[in-house]
Write an enzyme that holds these catalytic residues in place. Structure first.
Site, short mmCIF file in Angstrom:
data_model
loop_
_atom_site.label_atom_id
_atom_site.label_comp_id
_atom_site.label_asym_id
_atom_site.label_seq_id
_atom_site.Cartn_x
_atom_site.Cartn_y
_atom_site.Cartn_z
N HIS A 131 -27.85 42.42 -13.23
CA HIS A 131 -27.43 40.52 -12.42
C HIS A 131 -26.48 40.46 -13.59
CE1 HIS A 131 -28.29 38.51 -9.24
NE2 HIS A 131 -27.80 37.30 -9.79
N HIS A 147 -22.70 38.37 -13.58
CA HIS A 147 -21.55 37.85 -12.01
C HIS A 147 -20.44 37.80 -13.10
CE1 HIS A 147 -23.92 35.39 -9.01
NE2 HIS A 147 -25.14 36.11 -9.83
N HIS A 159 -29.08 36.90 -3.54
CA HIS A 159 -29.94 36.18 -3.86
C HIS A 159 -30.98 35.32 -3.30
CE1 HIS A 159 -26.22 36.80 -6.67
NE2 HIS A 159 -26.77 35.77 -7.66
N HIS A 185 -33.85 36.94 -8.02
CA HIS A 185 -34.06 35.97 -8.49
C HIS A 185 -36.05 35.69 -7.95
CE1 HIS A 185 -30.85 35.46 -10.88
NE2 HIS A 185 -29.50 35.16 -9.95
N ASP A 194 -28.08 38.29 -16.54
CA ASP A 194 -26.98 36.86 -15.96
C ASP A 194 -26.02 36.11 -16.78
OD1 ASP A 194 -26.44 35.37 -13.71
OD2 ASP A 194 -28.33 34.91 -13.06
ZN LIG Z 1 -26.39 35.17 -9.84
#
Ligand SMILES: [Zn+2]
Length: 427
Positions: A60, A62, A224, A256, A310
């Site tokens: 995970h 971004h 998410h 999450h 993350d």
């Molecule tokens: Zn995320």
């Protein structure tokens, strides 16, 4: 004399075999695993009986937001505490100013950081927005993926903030098309999104839209689910019900899942049964893992629970080094449990607990990404390996072992925490 292998890693401790092995590599693939390989190679590395593992799976990230909160003396997102409504505005301003080239370069910088830390597989979410920046981030990240192909395999998960209306759905669909344009093995594209209730205010329409787009393109989903408490629990129930109705077993990940640390035992047990029945995955990220999340129970009951860093140094999380081993150490400390409950207290400090954290950043990640058959120290799998200077996963986590060599497709791409200069992809 002709070399029998391109490279041999000698005296490698493999935790999956619990054995010291020599690893023979030919054409980027592991072609021999033996107590002693009696042959020569162009390149030989002596692991000195230390741990050699597969490249980490960062489930995970971004990377379109990489380094968005940098560029000043102090992290510019840290002047005030986290406020989601404020972050949305800052992100939109940031993306309005950034060019595709800027975003591509920062994504590459983040990939380089991850690879130097031993990661060779990444699943990254990517924001798309039909009102403002459109597909710009998706364009940047697909360019970065192509550029960094010799360093890491990337799966991309375009996510629209609001999907239920026609424009949002169409943009998500276009993003999937864009991501598939130069798709190659192991580099899947999936449908993303967040919080059907909290963000989208309509659980059923949001899920219908997600599964419509996913089925239309025959891709998986990674969404998410951040809503807490019984609302989050109910959202997960619906997600798993949609998974069943759409025949999406094995293709859905919920990222999450903060609600799992809030709900009652009976609801948790029902959800665990549904997750295992649907072969659906959970991804947790150390920065946001709730200390009371039932990580041990999920793992022991057979849920595929993977880990993401993350770490993008963006407005949401300015911290982190895209280092899965760092994530595992923080998780072991964070998941201390409560001394009142002797079973759980500091269980993630035990060798078994640290072993599970190791699996979350390796094989559990591979399972979540659907790449288990091409992953790990086995003959025939890609030679994506990390040579450490410590003898086991436990010591590697505790001491934050040096990644002596990071090997991607049989080639040494990083040494001692630094990318080999000729494999750098940033300008
Ligand atoms: Zn995320």
């Amino acid at each position: 004399m002709m070399a029998d292998y391109d490279s041999i890693i000698r005296n490698a401790y493999s935790t999956e075999h619990d054995q010291i092995l020599d690893i023979g590599i030919t054409d980027g693939t592991i072609t021999a695993l033996d107590e002693e390989i009696d042959a020569a190679a162009d390149t030989e590395i002596d692991a000195e009986e230390n741990l050699v593992g597969p490249g980490f799976v960062d489930s995970h990230m971004h990377i379109d937001k990489s380094f968005a909160a940098c560029g000043e003396r102090r992290p510019k997102g840290n002047e005030s505490a986290f406020d989601f409504s404020d972050i949305k505005t800052r992100e939109e301003e940031y993306f309005a100013d950034a060019s595709v080239e800027d975003i591509t370069q920062r994504a590459l910088q983040n990939i380089e950081m991850a690879v130097a830390a031993g990661t060779t597989y990444i699943r990254s979410h990517v924001a798309v927005n039909h009102e403002t920046f459109g597909l710009q981030n998706m364009e940047a990240v697909t360019a970065a993926r192509a550029e960094a192909r010799q360093l890491a395999d990337l799966q991309l998960v375009p996510a629209a903030r609001h999907v239920p209306d026609a424009a949002g759905k169409e943009l998500l669909s276009d993003a999937i098309e864009l991501g598939k344009r130069d798709e190659s093995t192991g580099e899947a594209v999936l449908v993303g999104g967040s919080d059907p209730a909290g963000s989208n205010k309509d659980i059923e329409r949001t899920m219908e839209a997600w599964f419509d787009v996913a089925s239309e393109h025959d891709v998986g989903l990674d969404v998410h689910i951040q809503d807490g408490g019984t609302l989050g629990g109910y959202t997960l129930e619906r997600l798993l019900e949609y998974t069943r109705e759409n025949g999406y077993d094995g293709r859905v990940t919920a990222s999450h899942c903060f609600c799992l640390s809030h709900i009652s035992d009976w609801q948790l047990d029902e959800l665990i049964d549904a997750f295992t029945a649907m072969d659906a995955n959970i991804v947790t990220c150390y920065q946001s893992t709730r200390p009371s999340m039932p990580v041990r129970k999920l793992l022991e009951e057979g849920v595929t629970l993977a880990h993401g860093t993350d770490n993008d140094r963006d407005f949401v999380f300015p911290h982190g080094n895209a280092d899965s081993l760092e994530g595992a150490l923080v998780e072991s400390t964070k998941l201390h449990g409560d001394r009142t409950f002797a079973d759980d207290y500091r269980w993630f400090d035990t060798n078994e607990g640290l072993g599970w954290l190791w699996r979350m950043i390796t094989e559990q990640g591979a399972a979540a990404l659907g790449i288990s058959d091409q992953y790990g120290l086995q003959e025939g799998t890609p030679a994506d390996l990390v040579v450490f200077d410590e003898p086991s996963p436990q010591w590697a986590i505790i001491s934050q072992a040096t990644r002596r060599y990071v090997i991607k497709d049989g080639v040494v791409v990083a040494r001692d925490g630094e990318l080999v200069p000729e494999y750098k992809v940033t300008e």
